[in-house]
Design an enzyme around this catalytic site. Structure first.
Site, mmCIF file in Angstrom:
data_model
loop_
_atom_site.group_PDB
_atom_site.id
_atom_site.type_symbol
_atom_site.label_atom_id
_atom_site.label_comp_id
_atom_site.label_asym_id
_atom_site.label_seq_id
_atom_site.Cartn_x
_atom_site.Cartn_y
_atom_site.Cartn_z
ATOM 1 N N CYS A 1 0.816 -1.220 0.000
ATOM 2 C CA CYS A 1 0.000 0.000 0.000
ATOM 3 C C CYS A 1 0.843 1.260 0.000
ATOM 4 C CB CYS A 1 -0.926 0.024 1.217
ATOM 5 S SG CYS A 1 -2.008 -1.406 1.375
ATOM 6 N N ARG B 1 -4.883 7.230 -3.571
ATOM 7 C CA ARG B 1 -5.429 5.886 -3.820
ATOM 8 C C ARG B 1 -5.866 5.246 -2.514
ATOM 9 N NH1 ARG B 1 -3.047 1.123 -2.904
ATOM 10 N NH2 ARG B 1 -3.665 -0.731 -4.100
#
Length: 274
Positions: free
Chosen positions: A145, A186
């Protein structure tokens, strides 16, 4: 076993950067280990209903065959491609294999994602140093991530070809801040979409038995993945403009793999016509 394959691939590619007569074999070992890892990861990809990585895995098999074939010939195009992969591993390895460094990056990204979420009106609670919670839905920030893989790959593309110091600096400034900042956005999108249940659609496709997972699936596995892919293609075109030699390499690789695929497929087409 899977983690060992990643480590073997990393070692092979880093050793590939050292001049020597066995470089092409080290590159083959690096690419083969990556493909082996993808194959072993297939059950996991299917368990989370991810369609992008299984597609990449299938395409990696002919890619490995063609790449190994031309590495054995020491073709400069695939040798350069392997250099790009090696540079990417050189950038990724410290974060992937030094836990303190990887955890530091995860913590920084988690904190910055939390700040960005608060700024847009979706504050979260931390149940652990990298585990966010909102509305009872938990999202864990892991190394994947942080955007470090994309940053490493694109810096490998920018730095894996011959270029001046000025071009390398310009490549870094084009790649690192852009990917890093967009990756924060994101994360904000995925966490918010999951916590607010924006996309509770088609549970028979997107569900995994966990309540509310469908929103995570559509936000993370579909929209974010496709968006990242499109962005990386756009960024690659920017690097082609910055590094003309990279554009020449991409053109050469395109024709190499295209011609090989045509030669593989064409005999089968003729055979079926008979």
């Amino acid at each position: 076993m899977k983690d060992y394959l990643v480590l073997i691939s990393c070692i092979c590619f880093l050793a590939f950067l050292i001049p020597g007569r066995f470089r092409k074999y080290l590159a083959i070992g690096g690419w083969a280990s990556i493909v082996g890892y993808l194959l072993l990861e297939l059950p996991y990809y299917f368990s989370i209903n991810n369609f992008l990585y299984p597609t990449i895995t299938i395409l990696s098999l002919p890619f490995l065959y063609i790449t190994a074939k031309y590495l054995l010939r020491a073709d400069p195009r695939v040798m350069q491609l392997s250099t790009i992969a090696a540079v990417a591993f050189l950038i990724y390895a410290p974060f992937g294999y030094i836990p303190s460094l990887g955890n530091w990056l995860i913590a920084v990204v988690a904190e910055q994602t939390s700040v960005a979420l608060s700024a847009v009106g979706y504050p979260v609670n931390f149940e652990a140093w990298n585990l966010m919670e909102r509305n009872g839905f938990r999202t864990e920030i892991i190394l994947a991530c942080t955007g470090i893989q994309s940053i490493a790959i694109m810096l490998g593309v920018a730095w894996g070809v011959r270029s001046t110091t000025r071009q390398k600096i310009a490549g870094f400034l084009m790649v690192f801040p852009t990917i890093y900042i967009l990756n924060i956005f994101r994360n904000v999108f995925v966490v918010t979409a999951y916590a607010e249940q924006w996309f509770p659609y088609l549970p028979e496709i997107a569900g995994n038995g966990e309540f509310g997972y469908e929103s995570f699936f559509w936000a993370h596995n579909v929209m974010a993945e496709l968006g990242a892919l499109v962005f990386l293609v756009i960024l690659a075109y920017g690097l082609f403009w910055l590094l003309p030699e990279l554009g020449d390499l991409a053109n050469g690789l395109y024709h190499l793999y295209r011609n090989e695929v045509v030669q593989i497929v064409r005999p089968k087409i003729k055979e079926s016509e008979v």
